[in-house]
Design a protein around this motif. Structure first.
Motif, mmCIF file in Angstrom:
data_model
loop_
_atom_site.group_PDB
_atom_site.id
_atom_site.type_symbol
_atom_site.label_atom_id
_atom_site.label_comp_id
_atom_site.label_asym_id
_atom_site.label_seq_id
_atom_site.Cartn_x
_atom_site.Cartn_y
_atom_site.Cartn_z
ATOM 1 N N ALA A 73 0.818 -1.210 0.000
ATOM 2 C CA ALA A 73 0.000 0.000 0.000
ATOM 3 C C ALA A 73 0.849 1.257 0.000
ATOM 4 O O ALA A 73 0.508 2.256 -0.631
ATOM 5 C CB ALA A 73 -0.941 -0.008 1.196
ATOM 6 N N SER A 74 1.982 1.217 0.701
ATOM 7 C CA SER A 74 2.809 2.417 0.823
ATOM 8 C C SER A 74 3.339 2.894 -0.521
ATOM 9 O O SER A 74 3.609 4.086 -0.691
ATOM 10 C CB SER A 74 3.984 2.144 1.765
ATOM 11 O OG SER A 74 4.800 1.092 1.253
ATOM 12 N N GLN A 75 3.474 1.999 -1.489
ATOM 13 C CA GLN A 75 4.049 2.359 -2.773
ATOM 14 C C GLN A 75 3.015 2.893 -3.764
ATOM 15 O O GLN A 75 3.347 3.721 -4.620
ATOM 16 C CB GLN A 75 4.748 1.139 -3.383
ATOM 17 C CG GLN A 75 5.929 0.648 -2.583
ATOM 18 C CD GLN A 75 6.579 -0.572 -3.209
ATOM 19 O OE1 GLN A 75 6.261 -0.956 -4.329
ATOM 20 N NE2 GLN A 75 7.489 -1.191 -2.478
ATOM 21 N N ARG A 76 1.781 2.423 -3.700
ATOM 22 C CA ARG A 76 0.769 2.813 -4.691
ATOM 23 C C ARG A 76 -0.435 3.524 -4.081
ATOM 24 O O ARG A 76 -1.124 4.268 -4.758
ATOM 25 C CB ARG A 76 0.257 1.564 -5.438
ATOM 26 C CG ARG A 76 1.349 0.724 -6.096
ATOM 27 C CD ARG A 76 2.051 1.486 -7.218
ATOM 28 N NE ARG A 76 2.993 0.631 -7.936
ATOM 29 C CZ ARG A 76 4.244 0.393 -7.576
ATOM 30 N NH1 ARG A 76 4.719 0.965 -6.474
ATOM 31 N NH2 ARG A 76 5.025 -0.400 -8.287
ATOM 32 N N LEU A 77 -0.699 3.285 -2.799
ATOM 33 C CA LEU A 77 -1.820 3.926 -2.090
ATOM 34 C C LEU A 77 -1.269 4.514 -0.790
ATOM 35 O O LEU A 77 -1.544 4.007 0.305
ATOM 36 C CB LEU A 77 -2.921 2.897 -1.785
ATOM 37 C CG LEU A 77 -3.425 2.035 -2.949
ATOM 38 C CD1 LEU A 77 -4.246 0.876 -2.442
ATOM 39 C CD2 LEU A 77 -4.249 2.878 -3.916
ATOM 40 N N GLU A 81 -1.829 6.786 1.303
ATOM 41 C CA GLU A 81 -2.667 7.223 2.423
ATOM 42 C C GLU A 81 -3.497 6.085 3.002
ATOM 43 O O GLU A 81 -4.254 6.283 3.964
ATOM 44 C CB GLU A 81 -3.594 8.359 1.966
ATOM 45 C CG GLU A 81 -2.852 9.605 1.480
ATOM 46 C CD GLU A 81 -3.800 10.681 0.980
ATOM 47 O OE1 GLU A 81 -5.018 10.493 1.124
ATOM 48 O OE2 GLU A 81 -3.322 11.691 0.446
ATOM 49 N N PHE A 82 -3.369 4.889 2.446
ATOM 50 C CA PHE A 82 -4.252 3.797 2.838
ATOM 51 C C PHE A 82 -4.053 3.376 4.294
ATOM 52 O O PHE A 82 -5.013 3.228 5.055
ATOM 53 C CB PHE A 82 -4.037 2.585 1.920
ATOM 54 C CG PHE A 82 -4.959 1.430 2.211
ATOM 55 C CD1 PHE A 82 -6.192 1.350 1.601
ATOM 56 C CD2 PHE A 82 -4.587 0.432 3.108
ATOM 57 C CE1 PHE A 82 -7.056 0.299 1.870
ATOM 58 C CE2 PHE A 82 -5.440 -0.622 3.388
ATOM 59 C CZ PHE A 82 -6.675 -0.690 2.758
ATOM 60 N N ALA A 83 -2.809 3.177 4.702
ATOM 61 C CA ALA A 83 -2.546 2.634 6.032
ATOM 62 C C ALA A 83 -3.094 3.541 7.133
ATOM 63 O O ALA A 83 -3.640 3.054 8.134
ATOM 64 C CB ALA A 83 -1.051 2.409 6.225
ATOM 65 N N GLU A 87 2.004 -0.628 14.106
ATOM 66 C CA GLU A 87 1.890 0.161 12.884
ATOM 67 C C GLU A 87 3.004 -0.144 11.891
ATOM 68 O O GLU A 87 2.851 0.072 10.690
ATOM 69 C CB GLU A 87 1.905 1.657 13.221
ATOM 70 C CG GLU A 87 0.662 2.134 13.962
ATOM 71 C CD GLU A 87 0.690 3.628 14.188
ATOM 72 O OE1 GLU A 87 1.639 4.292 13.688
ATOM 73 O OE2 GLU A 87 -0.216 4.141 14.866
ATOM 74 N N ALA A 88 4.119 -0.679 12.374
ATOM 75 C CA ALA A 88 5.246 -0.969 11.491
ATOM 76 C C ALA A 88 4.965 -2.122 10.544
ATOM 77 O O ALA A 88 5.686 -2.302 9.554
ATOM 78 C CB ALA A 88 6.486 -1.283 12.318
ATOM 79 N N PRO A 126 -6.545 1.363 9.826
ATOM 80 C CA PRO A 126 -5.659 0.787 10.847
ATOM 81 C C PRO A 126 -5.954 -0.687 11.101
ATOM 82 O O PRO A 126 -7.099 -1.136 11.012
ATOM 83 C CB PRO A 126 -5.974 1.635 12.086
ATOM 84 C CG PRO A 126 -7.381 2.115 11.860
ATOM 85 C CD PRO A 126 -7.500 2.342 10.386
ATOM 86 N N MET A 127 -4.900 -1.421 11.414
ATOM 87 C CA MET A 127 -5.033 -2.813 11.835
ATOM 88 C C MET A 127 -4.897 -2.846 13.352
ATOM 89 O O MET A 127 -3.812 -2.615 13.892
ATOM 90 C CB MET A 127 -3.963 -3.681 11.156
ATOM 91 C CG MET A 127 -3.710 -5.059 11.792
ATOM 92 S SD MET A 127 -5.178 -6.018 12.232
ATOM 93 C CE MET A 127 -5.933 -6.230 10.647
#
Length: 331
Positions: free
Chosen positions: A115-119, A121-123, A133-134, A127-128
């Protein structure tokens, strides 16, 4: 097949108990409040994802309708029954919508996208609650694809965000009944089972019937999650024209002590071809010293005299690594 155990309202403390049990668990509604899940319920999953995506290209898989969703080897094990293509996330989502309108769509699968590469703002907005968070999210987007039986070399939480998915799990001890493909030639980077779960050839793969009898299964709706323990084999079948899965991989084992996978490769080279009596001896050695089936193999020794039988530290691990490399280089 046995239904996978289900738990509602899972807290971090309850999840710690789940992990200690090392058994798969369905966690109903764990991420039901995610914006993507809400968008999916309104039929807007692709539009929502397109709005989050940047313009970076991403690889994806495409296969003809004739494969009936089974992304796998081609005839034999020397090729694949799908092709790899590339486009932006928005372009892939447009293709997905176009195929959804067809009676017999091509199979589309965008797998393991960080997600960090293409989306980016997703994370933050999804939240999980059970992990630090890492631990980053990855997205799996497509239509009615069937991912062949495989295992991940980590623990895994798989969250269904859009569409429905059916999971079938096999304990690690079922490896001898799964007829896994070769290590060197894989469809997508990991070994997969040669029999198709949805159309198994039991004449060719008779022990697969024993795996099926021991299998565990569950069907997940948007908002549900599944905990897949370390190296449990699993088959994943997407059931709708648009499906989105978000998963989290993590490995709690301490780093810096070498890879068990590399150790197995070395053992396959150095132990497997030994005469039967020698393999018997080494099986006993591995059971005693590596798997500690009889308890701590060094408990009869003083701490200062344990040597390799002591729990490794970064320093002793580095020393052992240098020794192994020296011996390997000497042939």
């Amino acid at each position: 097949m046995t239904p996978i155990r289900e738990i509602d309202r899972v807290s971090p403390d309850i999840f710690a108990d789940v992990r200690r049990a090392a058994e798969p668990v369905v966690m109903r509604g764990l991420v039901s409040d995610w914006p993507l899940v809400q968008a999916a319920r309104e039929g807007q999953a692709t539009a929502y994802l397109a709005g989050l995506a940047n313009g970076e290209p991403v690889p994806f898989m495409r296969a003809a309708a004739e494969v009936e969703g089974r992304l796998h080897y081609a005839a034999g094990v020397e090729g694949r029954n799908f092709e790899r293509q590339q486009g932006t996330v928005a372009e892939f989502l447009s293709l997905l919508e176009a195929e959804a309108a067809k009676t017999r769509p091509d199979v589309l699968a965008l797998q393991g996208m960080p997600a960090s590469q293409r989306l980016p703002e997703f994370a933050a907005s999804h939240p999980m609650p059970l992990l630090p968070e890492a631990v980053p999210p990855r997205l799996w987007v497509g239509n009615a694809a069937k991912v062949a039986i495989h295992h991940d070399p980590t623990e895994n939480i798989a969250c269904v965000a859009a569409g429905r998915r059916r999971f079938t799990l096999f304990a690690p001890e079922q490896v001898s009944n799964l007829y896994m493909g070769p290590f060197h030639q894989t469809p997508a980077g990991v070994q997969v089972a040669l029999p198709h779960l949805t159309d198994p050839d039991l004449d060719r793969y008779p022990r697969f019937a024993m795996a099926l009898a021991a299998a565990m299964t569950a069907e997940l709706e948007p908002g549900d999650a599944l905990y897949i323990p370390y190296q449990w084999y699993h088959h994943v079948e997407a059931l709708d024209p648009v499906n989105v899965l978000v998963n989290y991989w993590w490995d709690p084992a301490p780093g810096g002590f070498g890879s068990p996978w590399d150790a197995m490769m070395h053992a396959m080279m150095s132990v497997r071809s030994l005469p039967a009596d020698q393999r018997r001896a080494w099986r006993a050695m591995f059971d005693h010293y590596v798997f500690e089936t009889d308890g701590d193999p060094g408990e009869h020794l003083p701490e200062t005299g344990r040597g390799a039988l002591a729990r490794p530290t970064p320093q002793t691990a580095a020393q052992m690594r240098r020794s192994l490399l020296k011996k390997l280089s000497e042939g």
